[in-house]
Design a protein around this motif. Structure first.
Motif, mmCIF file in Angstrom:
data_model
loop_
_atom_site.group_PDB
_atom_site.id
_atom_site.type_symbol
_atom_site.label_atom_id
_atom_site.label_comp_id
_atom_site.label_asym_id
_atom_site.label_seq_id
_atom_site.Cartn_x
_atom_site.Cartn_y
_atom_site.Cartn_z
ATOM 1 N N ASP A 108 -7.493 0.105 3.789
ATOM 2 C CA ASP A 108 -7.240 -0.935 2.792
ATOM 3 C C ASP A 108 -6.238 -1.908 3.394
ATOM 4 N N PHE A 109 -6.280 -3.177 2.940
ATOM 5 C CA PHE A 109 -5.314 -4.139 3.471
ATOM 6 C C PHE A 109 -4.055 -4.242 2.626
ATOM 7 N N ALA A 110 -3.962 -3.442 1.569
ATOM 8 C CA ALA A 110 -2.781 -3.443 0.704
ATOM 9 C C ALA A 110 -1.888 -2.253 1.053
ATOM 10 N N ASP A 111 -0.800 -2.517 1.739
ATOM 11 C CA ASP A 111 0.056 -1.414 2.186
ATOM 12 C C ASP A 111 0.756 -0.725 1.027
ATOM 13 N N VAL A 112 0.967 -1.421 -0.095
ATOM 14 C CA VAL A 112 1.581 -0.782 -1.264
ATOM 15 C C VAL A 112 0.668 0.323 -1.787
ATOM 16 N N GLU A 114 0.600 17.068 -1.708
ATOM 17 C CA GLU A 114 -0.431 18.105 -1.823
ATOM 18 C C GLU A 114 -0.745 18.781 -0.491
ATOM 19 N N GLY A 115 -0.068 18.367 0.569
ATOM 20 C CA GLY A 115 -0.318 18.952 1.871
ATOM 21 C C GLY A 115 -1.664 18.554 2.457
ATOM 22 N N LEU A 116 -2.147 17.366 2.109
ATOM 23 C CA LEU A 116 -3.437 16.883 2.603
ATOM 24 C C LEU A 116 -3.234 15.962 3.803
ATOM 25 N N THR A 117 -4.172 16.007 4.721
ATOM 26 C CA THR A 117 -4.139 15.119 5.877
ATOM 27 C C THR A 117 -5.190 14.033 5.703
ATOM 28 N N ILE A 118 -4.736 12.795 5.566
ATOM 29 C CA ILE A 118 -5.623 11.641 5.439
ATOM 30 C C ILE A 118 -5.096 10.561 6.380
ATOM 31 N N GLU A 119 -5.953 10.070 7.242
ATOM 32 C CA GLU A 119 -5.567 8.958 8.108
ATOM 33 C C GLU A 119 -5.651 7.674 7.299
ATOM 34 N N THR A 120 -4.555 6.937 7.200
ATOM 35 C CA THR A 120 -4.553 5.677 6.461
ATOM 36 C C THR A 120 -4.400 4.524 7.443
ATOM 37 N N ILE A 121 -5.219 3.498 7.242
ATOM 38 C CA ILE A 121 -5.219 2.339 8.136
ATOM 39 C C ILE A 121 -5.104 1.082 7.286
ATOM 40 N N CYS A 122 -4.053 0.300 7.530
ATOM 41 C CA CYS A 122 -3.837 -0.943 6.804
ATOM 42 C C CYS A 122 -4.526 -2.067 7.587
ATOM 43 N N GLU A 123 -5.722 -2.395 7.152
ATOM 44 C CA GLU A 123 -6.529 -3.383 7.867
ATOM 45 C C GLU A 123 -7.616 -3.913 6.928
ATOM 46 N N ASP A 124 -8.007 -5.136 7.143
ATOM 47 C CA ASP A 124 -9.140 -5.693 6.426
ATOM 48 C C ASP A 124 -10.402 -4.906 6.768
ATOM 49 N N MET A 125 -11.224 -4.582 5.770
ATOM 50 C CA MET A 125 -12.375 -3.719 6.013
ATOM 51 C C MET A 125 -13.390 -4.347 6.965
ATOM 52 N N TYR A 126 -13.542 -5.661 6.896
ATOM 53 C CA TYR A 126 -14.503 -6.312 7.785
ATOM 54 C C TYR A 126 -14.056 -6.179 9.235
ATOM 55 N N SER A 127 -12.770 -6.301 9.447
ATOM 56 C CA SER A 127 -12.231 -6.123 10.790
ATOM 57 C C SER A 127 -12.411 -4.684 11.254
ATOM 58 N N MET A 182 -0.706 -17.699 -0.190
ATOM 59 C CA MET A 182 -0.599 -16.237 -0.210
ATOM 60 C C MET A 182 -1.952 -15.636 0.182
ATOM 61 N N SER A 183 -1.935 -14.698 1.106
ATOM 62 C CA SER A 183 -3.172 -14.070 1.557
ATOM 63 C C SER A 183 -3.734 -13.161 0.469
ATOM 64 N N GLU A 184 -5.001 -12.786 0.628
ATOM 65 C CA GLU A 184 -5.613 -11.880 -0.345
ATOM 66 C C GLU A 184 -4.893 -10.537 -0.360
ATOM 67 N N ALA A 185 -4.485 -10.068 0.815
ATOM 68 C CA ALA A 185 -3.742 -8.798 0.885
ATOM 69 C C ALA A 185 -2.427 -8.910 0.114
ATOM 70 N N ASP A 186 -1.729 -10.033 0.263
ATOM 71 C CA ASP A 186 -0.471 -10.233 -0.462
ATOM 72 C C ASP A 186 -0.713 -10.268 -1.970
ATOM 73 N N GLN A 187 -1.803 -10.909 -2.383
ATOM 74 C CA GLN A 187 -2.123 -10.958 -3.807
ATOM 75 C C GLN A 187 -2.352 -9.554 -4.365
ATOM 76 N N TRP A 188 -3.078 -8.721 -3.611
ATOM 77 C CA TRP A 188 -3.309 -7.361 -4.079
ATOM 78 C C TRP A 188 -2.013 -6.548 -4.093
ATOM 79 N N ASN A 189 -1.174 -6.730 -3.105
ATOM 80 C CA ASN A 189 0.105 -6.019 -3.108
ATOM 81 C C ASN A 189 0.933 -6.393 -4.331
#
Length: 200
Positions: A63-67, A79-92, A1-8
């Motif tokens: 963050d690499f945890a999509d959940v 809340e009507g906020l605009t935030i760009e979310t990116i599911c990716e490892d931070m080092y990448s 299980m990957s680290e991302a899967d563990q966090w999810n």
């Protein structure tokens, strides 16, 4: 299980894994920084990203945890906020050409070699004149809360060395109430990259 899967899996075990309030020291630091582009690395459920968006920052949350990211998107939408979310490892993600006026690294505790590599990448992703905010468990919290491996904890000398050439606006040990109720020391750093990129 990957680290991302563990966090999810950890996120799926509860409706909320972390407290919803932004780090108090981040709120204090932002009193002197005008809204700008902001990057929240390893944002988790997004408490700091949401706070910055409410304050008028243009926020990218990685963050690499999509959940966790889905929880962040739900709150932002409500809340009507605009935030760009990116599911990716931070080092990448830190190999990207993007630059930000404010970068947040909150409660991320990789082993020391990976941490020093992370610091080197952070130096480059902050725009000249921009700020970097770091908070993490201080070495004095060993055995109280945070990672059980002392190598994953941080201290003042590490920050001074890794960010030589940056202006240290804040470097202090604070007593935080951690997510699971423990009071333990954290290290807070607010650093500014020199305006002349050739000096950093």
């Amino acid at each position: 299980m990957s680290e991302a899967d563990q966090w999810n899996e950890r996120y799926r075990e509860s409706d909320r894994l972390w407290i919803p309030d932004a780090d108090a020291s981040l709120k204090e630091a932002m009193a002197t920084i005008a809204p700008t582009t902001a990057l929240d690395l390893g944002c988790g459920e997004g408490r700091n990203a949401l706070y910055l968006a409410r304050e008028g920052f243009q926020v990218t949350a990685v963050d690499f945890a999509d959940v966790a990211l889905e929880r962040l998107r739900t709150v932002a939408a409500n809340e009507g906020l605009t935030i760009e979310t990116i599911c990716e490892d931070m080092y990448s993600y830190l190999t990207s050409p993007h630059r930000f006026g404010l970068v947040i690294l909150a409660n991320i505790h990789p082993p020391r070699p990976a941490r020093l590599d992370l610091y080197a990448r952070l130096r480059e992703i902050v725009t000249p004149g921009g700020h970097l905010y770091i908070i993490g468990h201080h070495v004095d919290s060993f055995g109280v809360t945070g990672p059980p491996d002392r190598d994953r904890l941080i201290d003042e000398d590490e920050i001074r060395s890794a960010f030589d050439g940056f202006t240290i606006e804040t470097l202090t040990k604070v007593s935080d109430i951690a997510d699971h109720g423990h009071a333990a020391p954290s290290l807070v750093a607010l650093l500014q990259r020199p305006s002349d990129p050739t000096t950093a």
